[in-house]
Design a protein around this motif. Sequence first.
Motif, mmCIF file in Angstrom:
data_model
loop_
_atom_site.group_PDB
_atom_site.id
_atom_site.type_symbol
_atom_site.label_atom_id
_atom_site.label_comp_id
_atom_site.label_asym_id
_atom_site.label_seq_id
_atom_site.Cartn_x
_atom_site.Cartn_y
_atom_site.Cartn_z
ATOM 1 N N GLY A 140 -13.802 4.194 20.475
ATOM 2 C CA GLY A 140 -13.225 5.375 19.603
ATOM 3 C C GLY A 140 -11.942 4.835 18.140
ATOM 4 O O GLY A 140 -12.275 3.819 17.964
ATOM 5 N N ARG A 141 -11.915 5.725 17.704
ATOM 6 C CA ARG A 141 -10.794 5.911 16.784
ATOM 7 C C ARG A 141 -8.967 5.091 17.888
ATOM 8 O O ARG A 141 -8.831 5.571 19.126
ATOM 9 N N ARG A 142 -8.435 3.956 16.868
ATOM 10 C CA ARG A 142 -7.621 3.454 17.367
ATOM 11 C C ARG A 142 -7.125 3.599 16.600
ATOM 12 O O ARG A 142 -7.181 3.726 14.885
ATOM 13 N N ARG A 143 -5.199 3.435 16.932
ATOM 14 C CA ARG A 143 -4.217 2.913 15.675
ATOM 15 C C ARG A 143 -3.664 1.765 16.377
ATOM 16 O O ARG A 143 -3.309 1.223 16.695
ATOM 17 N N ILE A 144 -3.917 1.631 14.446
ATOM 18 C CA ILE A 144 -3.554 0.285 14.630
ATOM 19 C C ILE A 144 -2.340 -0.402 13.107
ATOM 20 O O ILE A 144 -2.617 -0.125 12.404
ATOM 21 N N LEU A 145 -1.382 -1.221 13.428
ATOM 22 C CA LEU A 145 -0.193 -1.697 13.011
ATOM 23 C C LEU A 145 -0.730 -3.561 12.769
ATOM 24 O O LEU A 145 -1.030 -4.033 13.293
ATOM 25 N N ILE A 146 -1.092 -3.087 11.241
ATOM 26 C CA ILE A 146 -0.768 -4.623 10.643
ATOM 27 C C ILE A 146 0.912 -4.487 10.035
ATOM 28 O O ILE A 146 1.271 -4.227 9.543
ATOM 29 N N VAL A 147 0.975 -5.972 10.381
ATOM 30 C CA VAL A 147 2.323 -6.226 9.363
ATOM 31 C C VAL A 147 1.957 -7.885 8.777
ATOM 32 O O VAL A 147 1.733 -8.788 9.731
ATOM 33 N N GLU A 148 1.772 -8.050 7.463
ATOM 34 C CA GLU A 148 0.819 -8.943 6.825
ATOM 35 C C GLU A 148 1.917 -9.630 5.383
ATOM 36 O O GLU A 148 2.217 -8.808 5.115
ATOM 37 N N SER A 149 2.154 -10.939 5.644
ATOM 38 C CA SER A 149 3.187 -10.598 4.138
ATOM 39 C C SER A 149 2.016 -10.943 3.034
ATOM 40 O O SER A 149 2.631 -10.596 1.860
ATOM 41 N N ASP A 150 1.253 -10.788 3.535
ATOM 42 C CA ASP A 150 0.344 -12.091 2.181
ATOM 43 C C ASP A 150 -0.850 -10.155 1.152
ATOM 44 O O ASP A 150 -1.586 -9.117 2.916
ATOM 45 N N GLY A 151 -0.440 -9.582 0.858
ATOM 46 C CA GLY A 151 -1.054 -8.233 0.122
ATOM 47 C C GLY A 151 -2.252 -8.783 -0.128
ATOM 48 O O GLY A 151 -2.758 -7.059 0.591
ATOM 49 N N LYS A 152 -2.993 -9.307 -0.009
ATOM 50 C CA LYS A 152 -4.289 -9.337 -0.462
ATOM 51 C C LYS A 152 -5.356 -9.197 1.195
ATOM 52 O O LYS A 152 -5.691 -8.265 0.409
ATOM 53 N N LEU A 153 -4.585 -9.878 2.058
ATOM 54 C CA LEU A 153 -4.685 -10.014 3.095
ATOM 55 C C LEU A 153 -5.060 -8.983 3.847
ATOM 56 O O LEU A 153 -5.869 -8.134 4.327
ATOM 57 N N ARG A 154 -3.627 -8.566 3.939
ATOM 58 C CA ARG A 154 -2.732 -7.005 4.243
ATOM 59 C C ARG A 154 -3.836 -5.574 3.903
ATOM 60 O O ARG A 154 -4.934 -5.504 4.614
ATOM 61 N N GLN A 155 -4.219 -5.674 2.783
ATOM 62 C CA GLN A 155 -4.793 -4.891 1.927
ATOM 63 C C GLN A 155 -6.299 -4.666 2.362
ATOM 64 O O GLN A 155 -7.328 -3.614 3.339
ATOM 65 N N SER A 156 -7.256 -5.985 2.688
ATOM 66 C CA SER A 156 -8.547 -6.149 3.312
ATOM 67 C C SER A 156 -8.777 -5.139 4.552
ATOM 68 O O SER A 156 -9.579 -4.873 4.941
ATOM 69 N N LEU A 157 -7.509 -5.996 5.154
ATOM 70 C CA LEU A 157 -7.648 -5.657 6.747
ATOM 71 C C LEU A 157 -7.493 -4.135 6.573
ATOM 72 O O LEU A 157 -8.081 -3.248 7.708
#
Length: 90
Positions: free
Chosen positions: A2-19
């Motif tokens: 099902g739909r999950r709620r996910i928090l991403i904490v990533e300093s690399d902007g490109k990786l953060r956006q890709s994830l």
Amino acid sequence: MGRRRILIVESDGKLRQSLERALEDLGHDVVATSNRREALARDDLEDFDLIISDLTEDAEAGAQILSELERKGLPVPVVVSASEGQPPSI
């Protein structure tokens, strides 16, 4: 799954956006930030099904999210990523 709620904490902007994009494309509700303090200050940490966090060059700051979740007694699964340049102690 099902739909999950996910928090991403990533300093690399490109990786953060890709994830963020990849997880949203899979139908998940994603909150992404590069600011660790902002992430830890959230009142809704317990509402996340998963937290994805990087370890910064400052290992203590990178592991802070794990200790903060433990301190708050929040049973949220965490996936931690580290670059190849991280010390072996990480």
